[in-house]
Design a protein around this motif. Structure first.
Motif, PDB file in Angstrom:
ATOM      1  N   TRP A   1      37.539  33.194  37.086  1.00  0.00           N
ATOM      2  CA  TRP A   1      37.354  34.645  37.048  1.00  0.00           C
ATOM      3  C   TRP A   1      38.657  35.558  37.227  1.00  0.00           C
ATOM      4  O   TRP A   1      38.536  36.736  37.778  1.00  0.00           O
ATOM      5  CB  TRP A   1      36.667  35.072  38.913  1.00  0.00           C
TER       6      TRP A   1
ATOM      7  N   LEU B   1      46.813  42.473  43.179  1.00  0.00           N
ATOM      8  CA  LEU B   1      45.948  43.476  42.077  1.00  0.00           C
ATOM      9  C   LEU B   1      45.945  44.179  42.804  1.00  0.00           C
ATOM     10  O   LEU B   1      45.989  45.586  41.997  1.00  0.00           O
ATOM     11  CB  LEU B   1      43.330  42.924  42.137  1.00  0.00           C
TER      12      LEU B   1
ATOM     13  N   LEU C   1      29.909  41.059  44.524  1.00  0.00           N
ATOM     14  CA  LEU C   1      29.005  39.944  43.447  1.00  0.00           C
ATOM     15  C   LEU C   1      29.445  39.111  44.904  1.00  0.00           C
ATOM     16  O   LEU C   1      29.734  37.766  44.549  1.00  0.00           O
ATOM     17  CB  LEU C   1      29.706  39.179  42.590  1.00  0.00           C
TER      18      LEU C   1
ATOM     19  N   LEU D   1      34.184  44.725  40.959  1.00  0.00           N
ATOM     20  CA  LEU D   1      33.242  43.606  40.626  1.00  0.00           C
ATOM     21  C   LEU D   1      34.717  41.976  41.048  1.00  0.00           C
ATOM     22  O   LEU D   1      33.943  40.969  41.394  1.00  0.00           O
ATOM     23  CB  LEU D   1      33.186  43.577  38.875  1.00  0.00           C
ATOM     24  N   LEU D   2      35.237  42.074  40.736  1.00  0.00           N
ATOM     25  CA  LEU D   2      36.631  41.049  40.925  1.00  0.00           C
ATOM     26  C   LEU D   2      36.519  40.726  42.644  1.00  0.00           C
ATOM     27  O   LEU D   2      36.237  40.199  43.032  1.00  0.00           O
ATOM     28  CB  LEU D   2      37.889  41.180  40.447  1.00  0.00           C
TER      29      LEU D   2
ATOM     30  N   TYR E   1      42.890  41.751  33.373  1.00  0.00           N
ATOM     31  CA  TYR E   1      42.891  42.983  33.916  1.00  0.00           C
ATOM     32  C   TYR E   1      44.855  43.772  34.208  1.00  0.00           C
ATOM     33  O   TYR E   1      44.748  44.821  33.829  1.00  0.00           O
ATOM     34  CB  TYR E   1      42.539  43.179  35.845  1.00  0.00           C
TER      35      TYR E   1
ATOM     36  N   ILE F   1      29.216  47.460  42.552  1.00  0.00           N
ATOM     37  CA  ILE F   1      28.975  45.959  42.202  1.00  0.00           C
ATOM     38  C   ILE F   1      29.562  45.067  43.346  1.00  0.00           C
ATOM     39  O   ILE F   1      30.468  45.002  43.495  1.00  0.00           O
ATOM     40  CB  ILE F   1      29.378  45.214  41.133  1.00  0.00           C
TER      41      ILE F   1
ATOM     42  N   SER G   1      39.040  46.512  40.308  1.00  0.00           N
ATOM     43  CA  SER G   1      37.260  46.690  40.266  1.00  0.00           C
ATOM     44  C   SER G   1      36.716  46.282  41.303  1.00  0.00           C
ATOM     45  O   SER G   1      36.935  45.107  41.527  1.00  0.00           O
ATOM     46  CB  SER G   1      37.816  45.583  39.320  1.00  0.00           C
TER      47      SER G   1
ATOM     48  N   LEU H   1      26.541  36.126  34.087  1.00  0.00           N
ATOM     49  CA  LEU H   1      26.371  35.279  35.296  1.00  0.00           C
ATOM     50  C   LEU H   1      25.069  34.645  35.007  1.00  0.00           C
ATOM     51  O   LEU H   1      25.161  32.930  35.688  1.00  0.00           O
ATOM     52  CB  LEU H   1      25.635  36.167  36.669  1.00  0.00           C
TER      53      LEU H   1
ATOM     54  N   LEU I   1      40.072  36.867  34.472  1.00  0.00           N
ATOM     55  CA  LEU I   1      39.516  38.073  34.571  1.00  0.00           C
ATOM     56  C   LEU I   1      40.378  38.474  35.000  1.00  0.00           C
ATOM     57  O   LEU I   1      40.799  40.117  34.193  1.00  0.00           O
ATOM     58  CB  LEU I   1      38.263  38.462  35.380  1.00  0.00           C
ATOM     59  N   ALA I   2      40.849  38.766  36.083  1.00  0.00           N
ATOM     60  CA  ALA I   2      42.067  39.444  36.942  1.00  0.00           C
ATOM     61  C   ALA I   2      42.905  39.521  36.226  1.00  0.00           C
ATOM     62  O   ALA I   2      43.889  40.197  35.944  1.00  0.00           O
ATOM     63  CB  ALA I   2      42.433  39.175  38.241  1.00  0.00           C
TER      64      ALA I   2
ATOM     65  N   PHE J   1      23.413  48.117  43.420  1.00  0.00           N
ATOM     66  CA  PHE J   1      23.483  48.270  41.878  1.00  0.00           C
ATOM     67  C   PHE J   1      22.844  49.821  41.413  1.00  0.00           C
ATOM     68  O   PHE J   1      22.807  50.515  40.940  1.00  0.00           O
ATOM     69  CB  PHE J   1      22.339  47.728  41.534  1.00  0.00           C
TER      70      PHE J   1
ATOM     71  N   PHE K   1      27.104  41.499  31.787  1.00  0.00           N
ATOM     72  CA  PHE K   1      26.994  41.230  33.119  1.00  0.00           C
ATOM     73  C   PHE K   1      26.775  39.975  33.816  1.00  0.00           C
ATOM     74  O   PHE K   1      26.829  39.136  33.805  1.00  0.00           O
ATOM     75  CB  PHE K   1      27.702  42.820  33.400  1.00  0.00           C
TER      76      PHE K   1
END
Lengths: 318, 342
Positions: free
Chosen positions: A230, A286, B79, B138-139, A237, B77, B136, A94, A233-234, B72, A90
């Motif tokens: 990004w 989401l 971001l 993170l997202l 998922y 998470i 999530s 980044l 990524l969603a 953390f 992870f």
């Protein structure tokens, strides 16, 4: 009514291409249990290098190849540090995003002595291809014909990914590694290699996605990817890590971006607010998706429960 | 003890490797590498103005580093640092211009609290989504924050824009709400004490209170914490809100401490760099201060080399990405531990 919708769908098909490409590749690494959050940076890297190599060679094909090569190198760096030096995947992701953004600016300052957009007069862009026979088919024709070559490539790659994931030994190993890392390893599968290969696959498709972004524009604009990696990524998922899910998700987000572009052109709604639209709607999608999933699971559970209760009652009746 | 030493050496080694790569790159990129190297390494120490400005630039880094460290540590998470800093800053501006006649100290407290509150809410939303619907974090932290960046940009370019200025910026807050400068003419201000206070406070909360204990246990093993009787669900939300609150407050401090108004590129990667700061500090609140100072030095060096030579500022990001790559490299740490063991 159908007739008016066709240009809309056709435009969405173009817009969804970077999403589709990034998500198709990201799917491979997601299946091995490696969350590749560097999709964004990898696309950006390719967007930059495909322009650099196109300007250098004057040839779009070589430009795309150069973009792919540069991005595969970056992915290899990322994958080897993350998996061989056992660094946090992870955090390395980044790092890759950060490196890609910085590298583009530092190198464009070095090569072109400027840090803004890069283009030059007469820059060639990817042209739409009209397929002679197909374009005459009613309804489907305008959808299938009239895209550029990378759009078609994204479709080929998606079909290929279905084949590789479900029909080849590699695909079975890939899914095994993601399903149970330790069992896969005890079966003698070289898990690290599978994970690095799948990262490289995601680097490859992201590279094509990045090349699509800058070569249809004919310029490299800093941060041209603007969060698409990004959102991809969603999409992975939401698509439950399946190629079909990825296709549906990419189309959905292509459509959201299309709407946002459309509103920008026809309404006087502030453009900055419209730019935030894809991000907020991704969050909403989401959440909605997760609620639906939870409902379905509850239904299944309560269904099972009823069966159990029924059996218990029958037992007691006896 | 040996483990701590190995960790320290590992961090140190990643930084050394990053600087070695930086030196090599300077030789490749720069037309006058010696001058560039001189300013890259020594620029921040050449005069008191640059030196104190470097210290000043560590203030927001301390806040964002603390925010990331607590997230953390607690197993969530975040971001969304960029958006949380930016929103914290704009809210401070909005409060500042809506109650201009308030007495100075009260105003400053209100501005900082506003920035912290909005940061906490933005991050807290992701915590709620994670807890309630298992979305999530993170997202969602990234997505919400990036959306917010555009919204704040809209406010600066539109309704809050100061049209009397040539540069694009928001309306300025009254001078009474500004923190005291402590090393004129540099920008260093009393915000540095706030930052140190925040890190001491967070250290106390994390290591000396019940809440901190539960957060740490939940962060290191959620299932263990659940069997131990900790209500782990709420520890999706609380650390996230504290994290966002600290980062949002960092944004507000930028306004009351230095800029007085918000502008479009205010965050400039502070949210991401906060992650690097937290990693260098190994998520220890007290370690965040030296880590932030180191990071401030790195950017100040790059800035100095940009002004006095031909380096691009983004060069700092390349160096920091190398640190990012190596700082969690378990294999390297294990190697050092083995060497020390012998």
């Amino acid at each position: 009514m159908m007739g008016t919708n066709i240009p809309l769908i056709s435009d969405t098909i173009d817009i969804m291409t970077p999403f589709l490409l990034a998500a198709t590749g990201g799917l491979f690494s997601a299946l091995t249990g490696v969350l590749n959050i560097a999709l964004e940076g990898l696309m950006l890297n390719a967007a930059f290098f495909s322009i650099v190599f196109t300007i250098m060679s004057g040839n779009l094909f070589l430009g795309v190849l150069g973009g792919i090569a540069a991005t595969l190198l970056l992915t290899a760096l990322f994958g080897n540090i993350a998996l061989r030096l056992r660094a946090n995947v992870f955090i390395c992701g980044l790092a890759t995003n950060m490196l890609a953004g910085a590298l583009a600016i530092v190198l464009s300052n070095k090569i072109y002595s400027q840090t803004g957009s890069i283009t030059f007069p007469g820059m060639r862009t990817l042209k739409a291809i009209t397929i002679p026979v197909v374009k005459n088919i009613p309804l489907l024709g305008p959808l299938l014909s009239g895209h550029n070559v990378l759009v078609y490539l994204s479709w080929v790659l998606l079909v290929l990914s279905v084949f590789v994931i479900y029909k080849t030994p590699f695909g079975i190993r890939l899914r095994a590694v993601g399903y149970d890392y330790n069992s896969a390893r005890s079966l003698g599968i070289n898990v690290k290699r599978i994970q690095i290969i799948s990262l490289l696959i995601s680097g490859f498709t992201c590279a094509i996605g990045g090349a699509f972004l800058s070569l249809t524009l004919g310029a490299f604009v800093p941060n041209v990817t603007s969060g698409r990696g990004w959102i991809a990524l969603a999409i992975i998922y939401l698509g439950k890590k399946t190629p079909v899910g990825v296709l549906i998700g990419a189309f959905l987000f292509g459509f959201v971006e299309y709407l946002s572009n459309l509103l920008q052109a026809i309404s006087d709604f502030p453009s900055q607010l419209l730019l935030s639209l894809p991000f907020f709607s991704t969050v909403i999608i989401l959440v909605v998706f997760s609620i639906i999933e939870e409902r379905l699971r509850c239904k299944k559970k309560s269904g099972k429960l009823k069966v159990v209760q029924l059996q218990a009652r029958q037992e007691m009746d006896r | 003890m040996k483990n701590n030493l190995a960790t320290f050496l590992g961090v140190f080694l990643s930084i050394v490797v990053a600087f070695i790569i930086a030196v090599i790159l300077i030789f490749i990129l720069s037309k006058d590498p010696v001058t560039t190297l001189y300013y890259f390494f020594l620029g921040p120490f050449l005069d008191s103005f640059s030196f104190f400005n470097m210290i000043e630039s560590s203030i927001p880094l301390i806040f964002s580093g603390l925010g990331i460290a607590i997230a953390f540590r607690s197993g969530v998470i975040n971001l969304g640092g960029e958006g949380q800093i930016f929103t914290g800053a704009i809210v401070a501006v909005i409060i500042g211009i809506s109650v201009p006649s308030l007495p100075g100290l009260l105003g400053i407290i209100l501005l900082l609290a506003g920035g912290a509150a909005v940061g906490a809410v933005i991050a807290g939303i992701s915590g709620v989504l994670r807890m309630r619907w298992n979305v999530s974090d993170l997202l969602t932290t990234y997505l919400i924050s990036t959306g917010m960046v555009f919204v704040v940009n809209y406010l600066i370019l539109g309704p809050l824009r100061d049209t009397s200025k040539i540069t694009i910026q928001s309306i300025s807050i009254p001078k009474t709400f500004l923190l005291q400068r402590i090393a004129f003419p540099s920008y260093l201000n009393t915000g540095i004490f706030l930052a140190v206070l925040a890190s001491l406070g967070l250290y106390f909360v994390m290591s000396r209170t019940h809440l901190g204990y539960e957060m740490r246990i939940t962060g290191s093993n959620r299932n263990f914490a659940r069997y131990g009787g900790i209500k782990v669900e709420k520890y999706y939300i609380i650390p996230m809100a504290i994290s966002g609150g600290l980062i949002g407050m960092g944004g507000a401090v930028q306004i009351v401490g230095r800029y007085q108004a918000a502008f479009c590129d205010l965050t400039a990667g502070l949210g991401w760099n906060g992650i690097a700061v937290a990693l260098i500090a190994r998520n220890n609140p007290l370690g965040v201060i030296p880590a932030a100072l180191f990071y401030a030095y790195l950017s100040a060096g790059a800035k100095s080399a940009m002004i006095n030579s031909d380096l691009t500022f983004e060069f700092a990001s390349i160096t920091s990405s190398v640190i990012f790559y190596l700082i969690t490299a378990e294999a390297a740490f294990a190697f050092i531990r083995r060497k020390l063991g012998k």
